[in-house]
Design a protein around this motif. Structure first.
Motif, PDB file in Angstrom:
ATOM      1  N   ASP A  19       0.842  -1.202   0.000  1.00 26.94           N
ATOM      2  CA  ASP A  19       0.000   0.000   0.000  1.00 26.94           C
ATOM      3  C   ASP A  19       0.879   1.254   0.000  1.00 26.94           C
ATOM      4  OD1 ASP A  19      -1.867   2.031   0.454  1.00 26.94           O
ATOM      5  OD2 ASP A  19      -3.095   0.768   1.752  1.00 26.94           O
ATOM      6  N   ARG A  20       0.710   2.094  -1.028  1.00 29.23           N
ATOM      7  CA  ARG A  20       1.491   3.324  -1.131  1.00 29.23           C
ATOM      8  C   ARG A  20       0.702   4.549  -0.666  1.00 29.23           C
ATOM      9  NH1 ARG A  20       4.141   2.390  -7.195  1.00 29.23           N
ATOM     10  NH2 ARG A  20       4.997   0.302  -6.774  1.00 29.23           N
ATOM     11  N   ILE A  21      -0.529   4.319  -0.236  1.00 30.93           N
ATOM     12  CA  ILE A  21      -1.358   5.414   0.275  1.00 30.93           C
ATOM     13  C   ILE A  21      -1.343   5.420   1.799  1.00 30.93           C
ATOM     14  CG2 ILE A  21      -3.711   6.330   0.366  1.00 30.93           C
ATOM     15  CD1 ILE A  21      -4.147   5.214  -2.441  1.00 30.93           C
ATOM     16  N   ILE A  22      -1.491   4.237   2.405  1.00 35.11           N
ATOM     17  CA  ILE A  22      -1.399   4.075   3.862  1.00 35.11           C
ATOM     18  C   ILE A  22      -0.192   3.181   4.151  1.00 35.11           C
ATOM     19  CG2 ILE A  22      -2.568   3.333   5.955  1.00 35.11           C
ATOM     20  CD1 ILE A  22      -3.995   5.625   4.565  1.00 35.11           C
ATOM     21  N   PRO A  23       0.906   3.717   4.658  1.00 30.83           N
ATOM     22  CA  PRO A  23       2.102   2.898   4.908  1.00 30.83           C
ATOM     23  C   PRO A  23       1.821   1.780   5.914  1.00 30.83           C
ATOM     24  CG  PRO A  23       2.620   5.249   5.000  1.00 30.83           C
ATOM     25  CD  PRO A  23       1.133   5.136   4.967  1.00 30.83           C
ATOM     26  N   TYR A  24       2.241   0.558   5.571  1.00 33.25           N
ATOM     27  CA  TYR A  24       1.923  -0.602   6.404  1.00 33.25           C
ATOM     28  C   TYR A  24       2.561  -0.525   7.787  1.00 33.25           C
ATOM     29  CZ  TYR A  24       6.609  -2.534   5.602  1.00 33.25           C
ATOM     30  OH  TYR A  24       7.968  -2.734   5.588  1.00 33.25           O
TER      31      TYR A  24
END
Length: 578
Positions: free
Chosen positions: A147-152
Motif C-alpha cells: 500500500d502506497r497510500i497508507i504505509p503498512y
C-alpha cells in the motif's frame, strides 16, 4: 473508524486499509516522519496544510500553482501493480451513482473529510481499550504490504500496541485489496460470520519476514465460508443477505436508501435528479406549456406575476425547476452550457410536455435559454429572454461597445478569482470588514430606483446573503453558475439562425433601459444583429422588471399571442459595428 469507546451496539469491526493520522500523539515521531516521507511530496504538503493551517486548506486544494493531492490529479505513482490491475477491472464495469459522491460540493464531501482526518482528534486510538473484553466480538485491521497510500508500518505499530486487534497483512496487495475476490471473501468471513470465526492470512511475525497460514476454527472451513457469500467479482454480498432478508436491519437499510425530497423530482439519463413544481392550469388541459428558467441565486420558487385571469383564459401551464445544483436538484459535475439545454429537454420529456414547449429564461437563466435555441431548436414553440446576461467573451461583441464597461472589468476579476483562487473569493464575499457583496446588499450602484422599490417588498436574494454564502454547497453552486455564464461558450449567439424560419413562432428579449446589471446597449446590439428577435425595452425598468406590475402579462401576450405593447418599443439608436 477507530471509535470503540462507547461500545453499545458493536458486534465486531473490521478496518480495511484504515486511515492513519501522522500526528496521533502516541505514534513515535521517527516512525511518523519516516512513513509520511514515503508519500508523494504533494501529498505530504497537502496533509501538513490540513493539519497545521486548516483555514488555508480550501485555497490549497483549489489553487493552480502547486500540485495538491495526487489521487485527484490522477497520479498513478500512488498505486502498486495490484492496485493498477484492480483499477483496470473496475473501469470495465460501470459504477452507478458516482456523481452522488460530491453532490454537496468537493469541499463538503472531500476537503472537509481530509480536514477532520488530519486535524486534532478528541482521542488517540492507541489509548483505546478492547471493546470486547470477554471475546464476544473481534476487531480486525486489513493492510496491504504494498500500500502506497497508507504505509503498512503504521498499522503494524497499532496492532503491536493494541494486541486485541487481529492484524491481517496481504503481501502483494496495495490499497485496493478489498476489490479482490479472494481477499473480500476472507475479510467477510473473518468479520461478519462472528458465530463461527475464521482467521485467515495472519502474519506469524510482525517484525520479521511475513509468512502466511490459514487457520479455520471449529466447524467452518475457509472454503465453506467462501461458498456462503457472493464472490466479489459479482458484487460483494450485502449485510442484509448475511443476516437474513426478513430482518429489521435489512428493512432499515432499504428504507435509508430512499431519498425523501420536499418537491417532486425527475431522474435524468445520467442518474441526476431535477426538482420541479407545476403551476397554472392542469397540464392535460393546457393550450400553452411554458418552462421557466430561474436566474442567479434563485430557484423554482421564483416569482412570475402573471394574472390568474390570463392564465385561465389562455390555458397556460407553467413548469418551474431548480437548475443543476440549485435547490433540491443534484449538481452536475460535467455541467456545460449545452447540458443546461439537454436538462430542459429531458425534463420536458419525463413530464410529457409534448414535442414542443415554450421557454422563458430570466437573467442568468438566459444562458440555458440561448443554449435551447442552439441545441434543441426543434423542440421550441417560442422563447423569451428577460434581462438576459451578456457574456463579454462572445467574439462578435464590438470592442468599442464593451471596452469601457465597468461590469466587464468586474466580471473579469471575478473570473480570475473564481479560476485561480476560489477560496479567496469565498472569503472576500463573506468577510465583514470591507464591502464586497454589493448586489446582495441592495446597493443602488447595481439597482435602479424602481428596482430599489421592488426590493422593499420582495424577499430579495436569500442565497446571496453572507450567511448563506458561508455554506460551501451554496457557494459552489453560485461559483459554478457564474463561471459557466461568463467563460467561453461552445457557440456565439450572434451566429444563431432563426429557430422559426417561417415566422410561425417568435423569440423575444425584454430589457430595462435603466438596468445597471446588464446594459441596454448590449441587448440592442444583439437584437440588431439578429433581426428575427423581437426586442422590448422598458423605459424606466431596471434588472428586476420581471417583478414589475403588468410586465409578466405583457411578456406572455407577446410570446403567446404576438401582441406588441407600444410602451415597450425602443427608440432608435445608432450602435457601433466594431
Amino acid at each position: 473508524m477507530f471509535y470503540f469507546q462507547q461500545n453499545l451496539i458493536l458486534s465486531g469491526a473490521s478496518l480495511v486499509v484504515p486511515f492513519v493520522n501522522y500526528w496521533w500523539p502516541r505514534f513515535p515521531a521517527d516512525l511518523s516522519r519516516e512513513s509520511l516521507g514515503t508519500l508523494q511530496l504533494s501529498d505530504q504538503w497537502t496533509f501538513r496544510v490540513a493539519h497545521y493551517t486548516p483555514w488555508l486548506f480550501h485555497w490549497w486544494m483549489t489553487q493552480k500553482w502547486f500540485p495538491s493531492l495526487s489521487i485527484l490529479a490522477g497520479n498513478n505513482a500512488i498505486f502498486c501493480p495490484k492496485d493498477l490491475e484492480m483499477l483496470q477491472k473496475l473501469s470495465e464495469t460501470p459504477s452507478i451513482g458516482q456523481e452522488k459522491i460530491t453532490q454537496q460540493g468537493e469541499h463538503e464531501s472531500l476537503f472537509r473529510d481530509i480536514l477532520a482526518g488530519y486535524g486534532k482528534w478528541e482521542f488517540d486510538p492507541l489509548d483505546l481499550s478492547n471493546p470486547f473484553p470477554d471475546n464476544e466480538g473481534s476487531v480486525h485491521i486489513w493492510q496491504g504490504y504494498e500500500d502506497r497510500i497508507i504505509p503498512y508500518k503504521l498499522n503494524r505499530h497499532i496492532a503491536e500496541k493494541l494486541p486485541w486487534i487481529r492484524y491481517h497483512e496481504v503481501p502483494d496487495f496495495g490499497h485496493f485489496l478489498m476489490f479482490d475476490k479472494n481477499q473480500c471473501e476472507a475479510l467477510t468471513c473473518a468479520t461478519w460470520l462472528l458465530h463461527q470465526p475464521v482467521r485467515i492470512g495472519l502474519p506469524i511475525s510482525l517484525t520479521g519476514d511475513v509468512s502466511w497460514h490459514i487457520t479455520a476454527q471449529k466447524h467452518l472451513t475457509a472454503s465453506d465460508a467462501a461458498a456462503s457469500i457472493s464472490p466479489a467479482s459479482e458484487g460483494a454480498a450485502s449485510i442484509s443477505q448475511m443476516i437474513g432478508k426478513n430482518s429489521k436491519t435489512s428493512a432499515v437499510a432499504e428504507e435509508a436508501e430512499e431519498v425523501a425530497a420536499a418537491s417532486p423530482r425527475i431522474k435524468l439519463a445520467d442518474g441526476r435528479h431535477l426538482a420541479y413544481r407545476e403551476s397554472g392550469v392542469p397540464k392535460n388541459k393546457a393550450n400553452y406549456k411554458i418552462i421557466m428558467v430561474h436566474g442567479f441565486g434563485s430557484s423554482k420558487e421564483m416569482s412570475f406575476l402573471a394574472p390568474q385571469e390570463l392564465i385561465d383564459e389562455l390555458g397556460i401551464y407553467f413548469l418551474l425547476y431548480d437548475r443543476a445544483g440549485y435547490g433540491e436538484s443534484d449538481p452536475n459535475p460535467k455541467r456545460s452550457v449545452k447540458s443546461e439545454a439537454l436538462d430542459i429537454e429531458q425534463l420536458a420529456d419525463r413530464l410529457e410536455l409534448g414535442s414542443k414547449f415554450y421557454v422563458i429564461g430570466v437573467s442568468m437563466g438566459s444562458y440555458s435559454t440561448w443554449s435551447c435555441i442552439k441545441h434543441i431548436p426543434h423542440r421550441l414553440a417560442g422563447v423569451a429572454l428577460v434581462v438576459p446576461v451578456v457574456n463579454y467573451q462572445w467574439p462578435s461583441l464590438p470592442k468599442k461597445l464593451i471596452k469601457d464597461d465597468y461590469r466587464r472589468r468586474l466580471i473579469h476579476w471575478g473570473l480570475l478569482f473564481a479560476e485561480f483562487a476560489p477560496g479567496l473569493l469565498r472569503w472576500w464575499v463573506t468577510q465583514k470588514w470591507l464591502p464586497s457583496t454589493s448586489v446582495m446588499e441592495r446597493n443602488p450602484v447595481f439597482f435602479s430606483s424602481k428596482d430599489m422599490d421592488v426590493l422593499k417588498i420582495i424577499p430579495g436574494f436569500p442565497m446571496l446573503t453572507q450567511e448563506n454564502l458561508r455554506q460551501r454547497v451554496v457557494f459552489n453552486t453560485l461559483h459554478r453558475d457564474f463561471k459557466l455564464a461568463f467563460t467561453p461558450w461552445d457557440f456565439d449567439p450572434m451566429d444563431l439562425s432563426n429557430p422559426f424560419p417561417q415566422n410561425q413562432r417568435s423569440v423575444h428579449i425584454w430589457q430595462g433601459y435603466e438596468d445597471k446589471v446588464v446594459p441596454f446597449q448590449l441587448q440592442r446590439f444583439v437584437s440588431s444583429k439578429l433581426p428575427w428577435i423581437q426586442y422590448h425595452e422598458v423605459p424606466d425598468g431596471g434588472h428586476l422588471i420581471v417583478h414589475y406590475a403588468g410586465l409578466s402579462e405583457a411578456i406572455l401576450r407577446a410570446l403567446l399571442l404576438g401582441e406588441e405593447h407600444p410602451h415597450y418599443k425602443p427608440s432608435q439608436v445608432t450602435l457601433p459595428n466594431g
